[in-house]
Scaffold this motif. Structure first.
Motif, mmCIF file in Angstrom:
data_model
loop_
_atom_site.group_PDB
_atom_site.id
_atom_site.type_symbol
_atom_site.label_atom_id
_atom_site.label_comp_id
_atom_site.label_asym_id
_atom_site.label_seq_id
_atom_site.Cartn_x
_atom_site.Cartn_y
_atom_site.Cartn_z
ATOM 1 N N LEU A 1 0.797 -1.268 0.176
ATOM 2 C CA LEU A 1 -0.200 -0.005 -0.124
ATOM 3 C C LEU A 1 1.005 1.354 -0.108
ATOM 4 C CD1 LEU A 1 -2.886 -0.938 2.588
ATOM 5 C CD2 LEU A 1 -2.749 -0.987 -0.057
ATOM 6 N N ARG A 2 2.158 1.279 0.528
ATOM 7 C CA ARG A 2 2.880 2.234 0.391
ATOM 8 C C ARG A 2 3.387 2.452 -1.042
ATOM 9 N NH1 ARG A 2 4.816 3.981 5.143
ATOM 10 N NH2 ARG A 2 4.808 2.359 6.977
ATOM 11 N N ARG A 3 3.504 1.655 -2.024
ATOM 12 C CA ARG A 3 3.522 2.029 -3.423
ATOM 13 C C ARG A 3 2.600 2.001 -4.186
ATOM 14 N NH1 ARG A 3 6.789 -2.939 -1.937
ATOM 15 N NH2 ARG A 3 5.316 -4.070 -3.312
ATOM 16 N N THR A 4 1.500 1.399 -3.893
ATOM 17 C CA THR A 4 0.026 1.592 -4.762
ATOM 18 C C THR A 4 -1.132 1.598 -3.879
ATOM 19 O OG1 THR A 4 -0.950 0.918 -6.672
ATOM 20 C CG2 THR A 4 0.117 -0.994 -5.313
ATOM 21 N N MET A 5 -2.230 2.279 -4.477
ATOM 22 C CA MET A 5 -3.212 2.442 -3.811
ATOM 23 C C MET A 5 -4.438 2.209 -4.725
ATOM 24 S SD MET A 5 -4.850 2.501 -0.595
ATOM 25 C CE MET A 5 -3.379 3.462 0.319
ATOM 26 N N PRO A 6 -5.114 1.137 -5.172
ATOM 27 C CA PRO A 6 -6.048 0.786 -6.381
ATOM 28 C C PRO A 6 -7.144 1.723 -6.274
ATOM 29 C CG PRO A 6 -5.524 -1.284 -5.210
ATOM 30 C CD PRO A 6 -4.774 -0.100 -4.461
#
Length: 283
Positions: A153-158
């Protein structure tokens, strides 16, 4: 399409505690500060601010780690730290005392500020505020507390996850969650540092100050949705007034800005006159 992740024509910035604070300010009159909730931004109070700015000097900051304000290098997202930072933000702007309005996390920050610096708060309005021990944790927060998911989640949040969380936060009759709102939230969450700030905030051990709430002594208005009943501010704050919205969800300032803005304006016009309020009614 709006580029929400960039400053807008009315954006302003201030340096506070080494952070570049983004905020907007409009109107003239007594000062009112509007504090948004977690995973949100100053846009949350857009329509309420437009209503109030006819009679008030309205200040809306992006809180650290949200919107266009930088995340904290020390990763300290405790609510009392937020409250102290808001006080210093107002120092930078030369505001010594103001009414403070907050939704959700913003309401928690607002009542912490009223506890710690009552001389800075001329009136307190808390909207679906947090601060009592949680009885249930929203699904999006539970995911961010999962140690296996946190690095992802630190890299991507859909985008779809953001949409689901927004839909879960509004009342059953609300239609405010449209493509524009989802895109705004997605763009702002995707700014450098914001996803990590969200994960850090969700995993921060917040101090339980609920036993101190009865010490709040500033004029207080509690606004809440009928579906949200886990908080007890109106009972615990002496003299507090309460209004209950029958159909709203957690994002009440966006779901019914006329109701919220009207209640705030009426309260600020005469905060100590309880005779004009009806418990559980509309202003």
């Amino acid at each position: 399409m709006n580029v929400w992740s960039e400053p807008q024509s009315d954006s302003r910035f201030a340096d506070v505690d080494g952070l570049r604070f983004h905020y907007k300010r409009a109107g003239h009159g007594p000062t009112v500060v509007l504090l948004h909730g977690s995973a949100s931004s100053l846009h949350h109070f857009e329509e309420v601010a437009a209503l109030l700015s006819a009679s008030y000097d309205v200040i809306r900051p992006d809180l650290p780690g949200w919107g266009l304000t930088e995340s904290r290098d020390d990763r300290d997202y405790r609510v009392p730290t937020y409250a102290a930072t808001v006080a210093r933000f107002l120092d930078v702007l030369g505001v010594r005392s103001s009414a403070v309005v907050g939704n959700s996390l913003g309401g928690n920050i607002a009542w912490n500020l009223a506890l710690d610096r009552p001389e800075r708060v001329s009136g307190l309005v808390i909207v679906n505020a947090t601060g009592y021990p949680e009885k249930a944790v929203p699904a999006g927060l539970r995911l961010a507390r999962n140690p296996l998911l946190r690095p992802l989640l630190r890299r991507t949040m859909p985008r779809r996850a953001i949409e689901r969380n927004l839909l879960a936060a509004v009342g059953p009759h609300s239609d405010i969650v449209d493509d524009a709102m989802v895109e705004r939230s997605y763009q702002l969450m995707s700014r450098p540092g914001n996803r990590s700030a969200f994960v850090d905030f969700v995993n921060t051990d917040q101090p339980d100050r609920s036993a101190e709430i009865p010490r709040i002594a500033v004029p207080t208005l509690v606004l809440r949705s009928a579906s949200i009943n886990a908080q007890h501010f109106a009972q615990d704050i002496q003299g507090a007034q309460e209004l209950v919205h029958a159909d709203g969800g957690h994002l009440l300032p966006e779901e019914d800005p006329q109701w919220v803005g009207g209640a705030i304006a009426k309260f600020l016009d005469s905060p100590a006159d309880s005779s004009q309020w009806q418990q559980g009614g509309r202003p």
